[in-house]
Design a protein around this motif. Structure first.
Motif, PDB file in Angstrom:
ATOM      1  N   GLU A 237       0.822  -1.217   0.000  1.00 31.65           N
ATOM      2  CA  GLU A 237       0.000   0.000   0.000  1.00 31.65           C
ATOM      3  C   GLU A 237       0.854   1.264   0.000  1.00 31.65           C
ATOM      4  O   GLU A 237       1.889   1.334   0.659  1.00 31.65           O
ATOM      5  CB  GLU A 237      -0.917   0.021   1.228  1.00 31.65           C
ATOM      6  N   ASN A 238       0.366   2.252  -0.740  1.00 35.06           N
ATOM      7  CA  ASN A 238       1.001   3.563  -0.797  1.00 35.06           C
ATOM      8  C   ASN A 238       0.391   4.424   0.309  1.00 35.06           C
ATOM      9  O   ASN A 238      -0.542   5.188   0.084  1.00 35.06           O
ATOM     10  CB  ASN A 238       0.767   4.186  -2.176  1.00 35.06           C
ATOM     11  N   VAL A 239       0.926   4.282   1.512  1.00 34.86           N
ATOM     12  CA  VAL A 239       0.334   4.952   2.674  1.00 34.86           C
ATOM     13  C   VAL A 239       0.393   6.466   2.528  1.00 34.86           C
ATOM     14  O   VAL A 239      -0.593   7.173   2.752  1.00 34.86           O
ATOM     15  CB  VAL A 239       1.044   4.507   3.968  1.00 34.86           C
ATOM     16  N   ALA A 240       1.555   6.975   2.137  1.00 28.77           N
ATOM     17  CA  ALA A 240       1.704   8.426   1.974  1.00 28.77           C
ATOM     18  C   ALA A 240       0.735   8.952   0.925  1.00 28.77           C
ATOM     19  O   ALA A 240       0.136  10.018   1.089  1.00 28.77           O
ATOM     20  CB  ALA A 240       3.136   8.770   1.599  1.00 28.77           C
ATOM     21  N   GLY A 241       0.563   8.208  -0.152  1.00 26.92           N
ATOM     22  CA  GLY A 241      -0.373   8.609  -1.196  1.00 26.92           C
ATOM     23  C   GLY A 241      -1.801   8.615  -0.711  1.00 26.92           C
ATOM     24  O   GLY A 241      -2.591   9.502  -1.049  1.00 26.92           O
ATOM     25  N   ALA A 242      -2.170   7.616   0.091  1.00 27.02           N
ATOM     26  CA  ALA A 242      -3.530   7.544   0.624  1.00 27.02           C
ATOM     27  C   ALA A 242      -3.816   8.726   1.554  1.00 27.02           C
ATOM     28  O   ALA A 242      -4.875   9.346   1.488  1.00 27.02           O
ATOM     29  CB  ALA A 242      -3.723   6.221   1.367  1.00 27.02           C
ATOM     30  N   VAL A 243      -2.857   9.036   2.425  1.00 27.47           N
ATOM     31  CA  VAL A 243      -3.016  10.158   3.348  1.00 27.47           C
ATOM     32  C   VAL A 243      -3.128  11.472   2.575  1.00 27.47           C
ATOM     33  O   VAL A 243      -3.981  12.323   2.870  1.00 27.47           O
ATOM     34  CB  VAL A 243      -1.834  10.210   4.339  1.00 27.47           C
ATOM     35  N   ALA A 244      -2.274  11.634   1.567  1.00 24.47           N
ATOM     36  CA  ALA A 244      -2.303  12.853   0.754  1.00 24.47           C
ATOM     37  C   ALA A 244      -3.608  12.972  -0.020  1.00 24.47           C
ATOM     38  O   ALA A 244      -4.156  14.071  -0.171  1.00 24.47           O
ATOM     39  CB  ALA A 244      -1.109  12.854  -0.203  1.00 24.47           C
ATOM     40  N   THR A 245      -4.119  11.851  -0.509  1.00 16.47           N
ATOM     41  CA  THR A 245      -5.384  11.854  -1.249  1.00 16.47           C
ATOM     42  C   THR A 245      -6.538  12.274  -0.344  1.00 16.47           C
ATOM     43  O   THR A 245      -7.415  13.061  -0.740  1.00 16.47           O
ATOM     44  CB  THR A 245      -5.665  10.471  -1.847  1.00 16.47           C
ATOM     45  N   ALA A 246      -6.555  11.765   0.875  1.00 14.76           N
ATOM     46  CA  ALA A 246      -7.605  12.143   1.827  1.00 14.76           C
ATOM     47  C   ALA A 246      -7.567  13.643   2.102  1.00 14.76           C
ATOM     48  O   ALA A 246      -8.605  14.308   2.161  1.00 14.76           O
ATOM     49  CB  ALA A 246      -7.438  11.352   3.126  1.00 14.76           C
ATOM     50  N   LYS A 247      -6.364  14.186   2.254  1.00 18.65           N
ATOM     51  CA  LYS A 247      -6.229  15.631   2.517  1.00 18.65           C
ATOM     52  C   LYS A 247      -6.691  16.434   1.308  1.00 18.65           C
ATOM     53  O   LYS A 247      -7.413  17.428   1.445  1.00 18.65           O
ATOM     54  CB  LYS A 247      -4.780  15.968   2.861  1.00 18.65           C
TER      55      LYS A 247
END
Length: 381
Positions: A237-247
């Motif tokens: 999983e691209n955790v940083a990408g997921a967090v950035a997408t949510a923001k």
């Protein structure tokens, strides 16, 4: 710089880049690892999923992280086709879908599926009656985009969803890449089974996307492997990408609430000013039938590529068509499907706005278009 190609991609919010960098540096562990560093990453991934689910007013177990719109669309179309081919081999879509839908349909046709391409009217919209006409007992899927990427026309997703609720064996997929954060939708009220989202269309980062799949709906995964994303989308999983997408999604939806009226004013100004210029035809339907973020128009007798580069010399950036087709010089299938003559359609342009643009920029753009059109017509004489 005046950037007006936001339907191709958007400039990431600074907060999005900061969150991505922070997570990448401090929470770099693999969420599948059982040690503390891995569990910290897993916690952030869970939070990002819950945040996006909350913003979309759906359940967190209905949210899957992907690499973007193309993967999301491929996943749904191929997954449904493979899962339910024993039930039927017929799929309905429209003549104006993005290539990440149409190219998949071509592949499925080669695999023996029958595809119905429903035409659109002069506003680039498909009618409910046309969809009904194409439904068969073998129909397993209907795929319709939420907002057209070339002219901004809005499809009647809620009406289509209500119609298809009478056909429980038909899966309803919506390509929401150009719709999310621009046109209000309730996925539950619209009875959508799957909805595709791409982060870089709302100031997130490229290579990140979200796929909503309604709880209880089953399909074979496109990617097999380690069983991540509840076995549906394998791969670390691209955790940083997921967090950035949510923001990015949170900021975009907030901007939609606060700045949509300003965007409508900019669109109205552009329409009014461009309509006064001889030789210009506006193709985007009136607001209400289309979103204010996209304005498609043609300048008769002007080569589209030449005009785009002339604007670029003034540090103004627009496009000739969708980004995925611009380098191939293909005439817009959307405009042709609306009945626009080929000679007019081949000189079409797309201005695509974001909530970051200003009225002052629009005034400069109109002045530049007038000057360049006058200059080009003089050169051509």
């Amino acid at each position: 710089m005046i950037y007006l190609d936001n339907s191709a991609t958007t400039k990431p919010f600074s907060e999005v880049i900061e969150s991505y960098t922070t997570v990448s540096q401090k929470y770099f562990g693999n969420p599948s690892s059982i040690h503390r560093i891995g569990m910290e990453s897993e916690k952030l991934l869970i939070q990002a999923r819950e945040q996006i689910a909350g913003l979309l007013e759906v359940k967190s177990n209905e949210i899957y992280f992907t690499s973007g719109g193309t993967e999301g669309n491929n996943t749904v179309l191929k997954g449904i086709a493979r899962t339910y081919k024993g039930r039927g081999n017929h799929i309905i879509t429209t003549t104006v879908e993005h290539d990440s839908i149409h190219k998949v349909m071509e592949q499925l046709e080669e695999d023996g599926f029958s595809i119905s391409y429903v035409p659109v009217n002069e506003f680039g919209q498909v009618s409910i009656e046309e969809i009904i006409k194409h439904i068969r007992k073998e129909t397993i899927l209907v795929s319709v985009m939420h907002v057209n990427n070339e002219i901004g026309s809005i499809q009647s997703i809620e009406e289509i969803g209500r119609l298809l609720s009478n056909y429980p064996n038909i899966f309803f997929h919506v390509d929401g890449v150009q719709g999310i954060g621009k046109q209000v939708i309730s996925l539950n009220k619209a009875k959508v089974d799957a909805y595709t989202i791409s982060a870089h269309k709302f100031h997130g980062l490229k290579g990140n996307g979200v796929l909503y799949i309604k709880e209880g709906k089953r399909m074979e995964p496109l990617l097999a492997g380690g069983g991540q994303e509840n076995t549906f989308r394998s791969g670390t999983e691209n955790v940083a990408g997921a967090v950035a997408t949510a923001k990015a999604l949170r900021i975009q939806l907030q901007n939609q609430k606060e700045k949509l009226s300003i965007l409508k004013q900019m669109n109205a100004y552009l329409r009014e000013q461009l309509a006064r210029i001889e030789g210009i035809s506006i193709h985007s339907p009136d607001l209400g039938k289309s979103i204010p973020h996209i304005l498609n128009f043609s300048i008769e007798g002007i080569k589209a590529e030449v005009f785009v580069h002339a604007l670029e010399e003034r540090d103004i950036y627009i496009s000739t068509t969708s980004a995925c087709s611009s380098k191939t010089n293909k005439i817009s299938k959307t405009l042709l499907g609306m009945g626009v003559p080929e000679q007019i359609a081949e000189s079409s342009f797309r201005i695509s706005l974001s909530y970051e643009n200003t009225m002052e920029e629009m005034e400069k753009v109109v002045d530049a278009i007038k000057d360049i059109q006058k200059w080009l017509r003089g050169v051509m004489k």
